[in-house]
Design an enzyme around this catalytic site. Sequence first.
Site, short mmCIF file in Angstrom:
data_model
loop_
_atom_site.label_atom_id
_atom_site.label_comp_id
_atom_site.label_asym_id
_atom_site.label_seq_id
_atom_site.Cartn_x
_atom_site.Cartn_y
_atom_site.Cartn_z
N HIS A 1 4.74 6.04 -49.73
CA HIS A 1 5.49 5.59 -50.92
C HIS A 1 4.79 4.37 -51.56
CE1 HIS A 1 9.74 5.84 -52.80
NE2 HIS A 1 8.87 5.43 -53.69
N GLU B 1 12.81 8.91 -45.61
CA GLU B 1 11.87 7.80 -45.50
C GLU B 1 12.50 6.67 -44.69
OE1 GLU B 1 10.51 6.63 -49.37
OE2 GLU B 1 9.49 8.53 -49.75
N ASP C 1 3.42 11.34 -51.87
CA ASP C 1 3.67 9.91 -51.70
C ASP C 1 5.13 9.62 -51.33
OD1 ASP C 1 2.89 7.11 -51.88
OD2 ASP C 1 4.10 7.02 -53.71
#
Length: 535
Positions: free
Chosen positions: A281, A263, A258
Amino acid sequence: MAPRVLVSDALSETAVQIFKDRGVEVDFQPQLGKDKDKLLEIIGNYDGLAIRSATKVTEKIIEAATNLKVIGRAGIGVDNVDIPAASRKGIIVMNTPFGNSITTAEHAVALMFAVARELPAADASTQAGKWEKNRFMGVEITGKTLGVIGCGNIGSIVASRGVGLKMRVVAFDPFLSAERAAQLGIEKVELDELFKRADFITLHTPMTDKTRGIINAAAIAKMKDGVRIINCARGGLVVEADLAEALKSGKVAGAGIDVFETEPAKESVLFGLPGVVCTPHLGASTSEAQENVALQVAEQMADYLIRGAVSNAINMPSITAEEAPILTPFVKLAECLGAFVGQVTEEPIKSVEIVYDGAVAAMNTRALTSAALSGLMKSQVADVNMVSAPVMAKERGIQVTESRRDQSGVFETYIKLTITTEKQTRDVAGTVFSDGKPRFIQIKGINLDAEIGRYMVYTTNNDAPGIIGLLGTTFGQANVNIANFQLGRNRPGGDAIALLYVDSPVPEDVLEKVRAHKAIASAKPLTFDVAEVTA
């Protein structure tokens, strides 16, 4: 004037209303966090900043935040806040570690099921018109061993869910007590033992220098063949290239990811590998969690700005709303003790020792130590508070120790602060009486009872006749009014001290006249921030 809070990310209307109901003025600009230049331009107008993950609170932003007292992050991760810079500036950084615990734990369990039964791949295949029933041969979770790395708020929920799923649960966490493990119905083990025994491994530890890359090639080599790995904590905990190789070789049968090293993850070495389930996420992404953390951060920030209560702070000891009124006089006392030593000591300080005696020993001594260091550092740095002082002391190599003990003297409670330099050791002790006012009760081992005022003069001298007359006459001639005068000595004719509480600052030429007397060793002007206590 009401404190002002800027909300620069999307918080619910209910959270905004909490600020207003508590007497905080709110500027709700949920898109501002994406405009760093505009944020930089206006941040100096606010006492508080409420954010989620979109706003990046950089050192540059913090330097421009001339009035900022608190940053509140609605969520557990504070990667988007420069905490060292905030601490140096004296800004409290809060998060909400409990508001999304259940949501994140449930997502980890969901990923575990998805990986065990290859649900995303099976769904895609079926919706593509295929009927590959024999292709997707999963494994049962019941009876398997679940290894939980990090058994704090979220990890302990995952562990309890694992027990409920009839799994054997082993956990690695240096702070997990045997009693807590027994309460959860799990087994505490060392990390290598967890690697050796676990069929599923789930990560719930913060990112630190020790945990970064905790799942790497060396760790994977110690694991069972066919292990499945779940990460809903932080991307950097897993070395993605090492995990990808282990998935390709079959050493690792599957992974639920996740969070990623970078990111948003638009590309990754893990994408497209068999047995891998990836989500963007989503650990905290439920409507309940988003609302919970928003309400919690609003309550925390309002409590601090209005009542001085500190909760879930990353860079300062917590002070509850209930203990704040009791603690406040002792915070002021600790600050005054530090300020006294800081103003009378000219050499670099090597160490600070603080003793909490009697009732104060049961209080929040971490907050009191921060206050003492704040007072101490103010003689060197004007813009310092309880948040920044411990950081500054550490940067200067000052060793700080504290100890607590039961009542050992005539006073029900007191605080004693001792500093050590290359040349000397100096100590001062104080207490708080029923009137709530801080007092010095001992200096250099000499007992006295001196109320602390805003302006004071401290003298050291030989115990000789005429000192009281000298000080009274000299100050009187200079039109300096003495509000309180306290004396002390270690023995007749020995070392003596005097503390004078005066109504106004004493001019330097007046102090020079005092120092000129042969019996006076030193005379130092002191200033204490005690107006709100002694008024």
